[in-house]
Design an enzyme around this catalytic site. Structure first.
Site, PDB file in Angstrom:
ATOM      1  N   SER A   1       0.872  -1.180   0.000  1.00  0.00           N
ATOM      2  CA  SER A   1       0.000   0.000   0.000  1.00  0.00           C
ATOM      3  C   SER A   1       0.905   1.225   0.000  1.00  0.00           C
ATOM      4  CB  SER A   1      -0.928  -0.002   1.217  1.00  0.00           C
ATOM      5  OG  SER A   1      -0.204   0.123   2.413  1.00  0.00           O
TER       6      SER A   1
ATOM      7  N   HIS B   1      -3.303  -6.375   2.456  1.00  0.00           N
ATOM      8  CA  HIS B   1      -2.390  -7.368   3.023  1.00  0.00           C
ATOM      9  C   HIS B   1      -3.031  -8.731   3.219  1.00  0.00           C
ATOM     10  CE1 HIS B   1       0.268  -3.957   4.870  1.00  0.00           C
ATOM     11  NE2 HIS B   1       0.346  -4.025   3.568  1.00  0.00           N
TER      12      HIS B   1
ATOM     13  N   GLU C   1      -4.717  -2.734   9.018  1.00  0.00           N
ATOM     14  CA  GLU C   1      -3.976  -3.309  10.139  1.00  0.00           C
ATOM     15  C   GLU C   1      -4.684  -3.071  11.469  1.00  0.00           C
ATOM     16  OE1 GLU C   1      -0.048  -1.543  10.011  1.00  0.00           O
ATOM     17  OE2 GLU C   1       0.104  -1.884   7.856  1.00  0.00           O
TER      18      GLU C   1
ATOM     19  N   GLU D   1       1.663  -9.688   7.101  1.00  0.00           N
ATOM     20  CA  GLU D   1       2.454  -9.214   8.233  1.00  0.00           C
ATOM     21  C   GLU D   1       2.335 -10.120   9.450  1.00  0.00           C
ATOM     22  OE1 GLU D   1       1.624  -5.002   8.705  1.00  0.00           O
ATOM     23  OE2 GLU D   1       2.822  -4.550   6.921  1.00  0.00           O
TER      24      GLU D   1
ATOM     25  N   ASP E   1      -4.340   0.840  11.438  1.00  0.00           N
ATOM     26  CA  ASP E   1      -3.947   1.577  10.238  1.00  0.00           C
ATOM     27  C   ASP E   1      -5.042   1.334   9.211  1.00  0.00           C
ATOM     28  OD1 ASP E   1      -2.862   2.724   7.993  1.00  0.00           O
ATOM     29  OD2 ASP E   1      -1.091   1.436   7.880  1.00  0.00           O
TER      30      ASP E   1
ATOM     31  N   GLU F   1      -3.767   5.289  12.286  1.00  0.00           N
ATOM     32  CA  GLU F   1      -2.927   5.656  11.139  1.00  0.00           C
ATOM     33  C   GLU F   1      -3.758   5.799   9.869  1.00  0.00           C
ATOM     34  OE1 GLU F   1       0.552   3.155  10.663  1.00  0.00           O
ATOM     35  OE2 GLU F   1       0.702   3.626   8.544  1.00  0.00           O
TER      36      GLU F   1
ATOM     37  N   ASP G   1       1.140   8.368   7.037  1.00  0.00           N
ATOM     38  CA  ASP G   1       2.130   7.509   6.375  1.00  0.00           C
ATOM     39  C   ASP G   1       2.128   7.809   4.875  1.00  0.00           C
ATOM     40  OD1 ASP G   1       3.468   5.405   5.134  1.00  0.00           O
ATOM     41  OD2 ASP G   1       2.039   3.867   5.718  1.00  0.00           O
TER      42      ASP G   1
ATOM     43  N   LYS H   1       9.642   4.973   7.131  1.00  0.00           N
ATOM     44  CA  LYS H   1      10.072   3.763   6.419  1.00  0.00           C
ATOM     45  C   LYS H   1      11.296   4.122   5.583  1.00  0.00           C
ATOM     46  CE  LYS H   1       5.330   1.957   5.766  1.00  0.00           C
ATOM     47  NZ  LYS H   1       4.119   2.242   4.943  1.00  0.00           N
TER      48      LYS H   1
ATOM     49  N   HIS I   1       8.324  -1.518   9.451  1.00  0.00           N
ATOM     50  CA  HIS I   1       8.669  -2.518   8.434  1.00  0.00           C
ATOM     51  C   HIS I   1       7.814  -2.258   7.196  1.00  0.00           C
ATOM     52  CE1 HIS I   1       5.045  -5.251   9.604  1.00  0.00           C
ATOM     53  NE2 HIS I   1       4.749  -3.989   9.655  1.00  0.00           N
TER      54      HIS I   1
ATOM     55  N   LYS J   1       6.629  -0.500  14.516  1.00  0.00           N
ATOM     56  CA  LYS J   1       5.697  -1.578  14.165  1.00  0.00           C
ATOM     57  C   LYS J   1       6.393  -2.522  13.202  1.00  0.00           C
ATOM     58  CE  LYS J   1       2.971   0.492  10.344  1.00  0.00           C
ATOM     59  NZ  LYS J   1       1.656   0.568   9.711  1.00  0.00           N
TER      60      LYS J   1
HETATM   61  P1  PGA Z   1       2.989  -1.480   3.116  1.00  0.00           P
HETATM   62  O1  PGA Z   1       2.056  -1.299   4.388  1.00  0.00           O
HETATM   63  O2  PGA Z   1       4.331  -1.908   3.575  1.00  0.00           O
HETATM   64  O3  PGA Z   1       2.279  -2.514   2.298  1.00  0.00           O
HETATM   65  O4  PGA Z   1       3.028  -0.136   2.425  1.00  0.00           O
HETATM   66  C1  PGA Z   1       2.502  -0.731   5.582  1.00  0.00           C
HETATM   67  C2  PGA Z   1       1.722   0.493   5.984  1.00  0.00           C
HETATM   68  O5  PGA Z   1       0.833   0.965   5.241  1.00  0.00           O
HETATM   69  O6  PGA Z   1       1.964   1.035   7.064  1.00  0.00           O
HETATM   70 ZN    ZN Z   2       0.396   2.673   6.761  1.00  0.00          ZN
END
Ligand code: PGA
Ligand code: ZN
Length: 424
Positions: free
Chosen positions: A40, A151, A160, A201, A238, A281, A308, A333, A361, A384
Site C-alpha cells: 500500500s 495485506h 492493520e 504481516e 492503520d 494511522e 504515512d 520507512k 517494516h 511496528k
Molecule cells: P505497506 O504497508 O508496507 O504494504 O506499504 C505498511 C503500511 O501501510 O503502514
Molecule cells: Zn500505513
C-alpha cells in the site's frame, strides 16, 4: 576506505525479488543489508526500480543490482565509510533525479544500510551502538495481529489491527504479553469458526464481517488473555484509507459510499466505544490533507494520529504536513525515501516539531534485522514490525530481545505519546 560494493537479487517474504547489497572495506570487513518492499505505497515514495518484462512477473531487480555493481561501485571506491552523509549524498548526486528513479531507491538504500553495517563492523560494535551511542532505550512496539486491506484476501477494508504493550517491566515482559494475546486471539477465532491463516504481516486474516468486528476481537482477546484493555495492552489501527478512497473525494467503505465526515464519525465512534485505542494511522486518503487536519484538530488530544502515505518519510513533506496541522505522528520507512541519512533527517524534523515517530517494516520484508538496530540507535520511540509470527517479522523482535540483554539493567523504555496515555 570502501574497496567495492556488490549487490545480488534475493527474495522477500512475498516471494518477490529484492536487492541485497554488500559494502566491502579495504581491510576485508563486509557490511550486508537487504531492502523491503511495500504494497500500500504512497505516490510520493522514492522509486523502487523493477525490470519489467516477463521474468518474475516483471518484478526482477537485476537493473538495480547492475546499478550497484557498476555505477555505485565506481563512485564509492575509496570513499570513507564513516561519513554516512557523504556516502548517501554521493549516491543522490549520481542518481540526479528527485525520486531516485535512475539508480532505484532499492539499489541506493541497500548500499546505504550495508555501509552502516560495514562501519559498525569495522569498529567492532553493534549497529544500534554505532548509530546511537549511549543512553539507549527500547521502543514501544505495535503488533499487527489482524491483517486486512491489501495485506490479506479477506473482506476487511482497514489494513492493520495492532496491539501494543502498555504496562510492562521490560521489553521481554511486554513482548510475552503480546504473544499471549496473539495465541488467545487464534483460539477465539477458531472457536468462532473463522480461518486462522496468516496475512502478509503475520496477523490472522479471518473473514470478519467488518473492521469494527476486528477491533472487537482484539479487545476480547486482550481480556480473555487476562489483561485489561487500555491499561495493560493498547489497541491501534492503520486504515490505509488511500486503498478505499475514491476519485471524487468519498470513501468506498464496507460496501457503502461515505463522505469524509461520515468516515470521521465512524472513527470517532470506534474511539468512543474502545478507549483502549491509542493510535490511528491514515484515517484519510493521501490527497485528503484537509480532512486529515480537521480530524487531528478534533481528536489529536485523545489519540495518536499517524500519517504515512501522505508524507512518505520525506522531510519536505513532513514540513508541509506540520504547517497544515496534519496528524501528530509520522510513520518512518527507510525505503520510502531511500537513504539512511534522509531517514534520520525525517526523524529529526518530526522530533523538533513535537511529532512522534513510528518506525515501520514493509509488508514485504526480508530476514534482515537492521530496522531493530536503527530504531534503538535513533531513539525512535515506536516501532511496528508485524505480529509475533513469520521469520521476517520475528527477526526484528528477536534482535530487540538481544539488544535488551546486551543493554542490561540500564535499559529504559521510550514512552512518548502526543496524547495522555500513561506508558510505563
Ligand atoms: P505497506 O504497508 O508496507 O504494504 O506499504 C505498511 C503500511 O501501510 O503502514
Ligand atoms: Zn500505513
Amino acid at each position: 576506505k570502501i574497496e567495492s560494493v556488490k549487490a545480488r537479487e534475493v527474495f522477500d517474504s512475498r516471494g518477490n525479488p529484492t536487492v541485497e547489497a554488500d559494502v566491502i572495506l579495504d581491510n576485508g570487513i563486509v557490511g550486508r543489508a537487504s531492502v523491503p518492499s511495500g504494497k500500500s505505497t504512497g505516490d510520493n515514495e522514492a522509486v523502487e526500480l523493477r525490470d519489467g518484462g516477463d521474468r518474475l512477473d516483471g518484478k526482477g531487480v537485476l537493473k538495480a543490482v547492475k546499478n550497484v555493481n557498476t555505477l555505485i561501485n565506481e563512485k564509492l571506491h575509496g570513499a570513507d565509510p564513516f561519513n554516512q552523509a557523504e556516502i548517501d549524498q554521493m549516491m543522490i548526486d549520481l542518481d540526479g533525479t528527485p525520486n531516485k528513479a535512475k539508480l532505484g531507491a532499492n539499489a541506493i538504500l541497500g548500499v546505504s544500510m550495508a555501509n552502516v553495517r560495514a562501519a559498525a563492523n569495522c569498529e567492532k560494535i553493534p549497529v544500534y551502538r554505532y548509530l546511537g551511542g549511549v543512553d539507549l532505550e527500547l521502543p514501544q512496539t505495535f503488533h499487527n495481529v489482524i491483517n486486512g486491506g491489501e495485506h490479506a484476501d479477506n473482506g476487511i477494508d482497514m489494513q492493520e489491527f495492532l496491539i501494543t504493550p502498555i504496562k510492562r517491566t521490560s521489553f521481554r515482559d511486554g513482548f510475552e504479553k503480546i504473544v499471549n494475546v496473539y495465541h488467545q486471539l487464534k483460539k477465539n477465532l477458531e472457536k468462532e469458526g473463522f480461518q486462522t491463516g496468516l496475512g502478509d504481516e503475520g496477523g490472522f486474516a479471518p473473514d470478519l464481517p467488518s473492521s469494527a468486528a476486528a477491533v472487537d476481537e482484539l479487545n476480547k482477546a486482550i481480556k480473555d488473555a487476562g489483561y485489561e484493555p487500555g491499561a495493560e495492552i493498547g489497541i491501534a489501527f492503520d486504515a490505509a484509507a488511500s486503498s478505499f478512497a475514491q476519485d471524487d473525494g468519498s470513501y468506498l467503505f464496507e460496501g457503502k459510499k461515505c463522505s469524509p465526515d461520515e468516515m470521521a464519525t465512524y472513527y470517532e465512534g470506534l474511539l468512543d466505544k474502545y478507549p483502549a485505542i491509542v493510535s490511528v494511522e491514515d484515517p484519510f486518503g493521501e490527497n485528503d490533507w484537509d480532512n486529515f487536519a480537521k480530524f487531528t484538530e478534533k481528536n489529536g488530544k485523545r489519540v495518536q494520529i499517524i500519517t504515512d502515505d501522505n508524507v512518505c518519510t520525506n522531510p519536505e513533506l513532513f514540513r508541509k504536513a506540520i504547517k497544515k496541522g496534519m496528524a501528530n505522528s509520522f510513520l518512518i520507512k527507510l525505503n520510502q525515501i531511500g537513504t539512511v541519512t534522509e531517514t534520520i533527517e525525517a526523524i529529526r524534523v518530526a522530533r523538533k516539531n513535537g511529532y512522534t515517530a513510528m518506525m515501520s517494516h514493509r509488508s514485504g520484508e526480508t530476514e534482515d534485522s537492521f530496522l531493530a538496530d536503527f530504531t534503538v540507535g535513533l531513539h525512535a520511540s515506536q516501532l511496528k514490525s508485524g505480529a509475533p509470527a513469520r521469520g521476517e517479522r520475528l527477526a526484528k523482535y528477536n534482535q530487540l530481545l538481544r539488544i535488551e540483554e546486551e543493554l542490561g539493567e540500564n535499559t529504559e523504555f521510550m514512552a512518548h505519546f502526543p496524547n495522555d496515555v500513561d506508558f510505563d
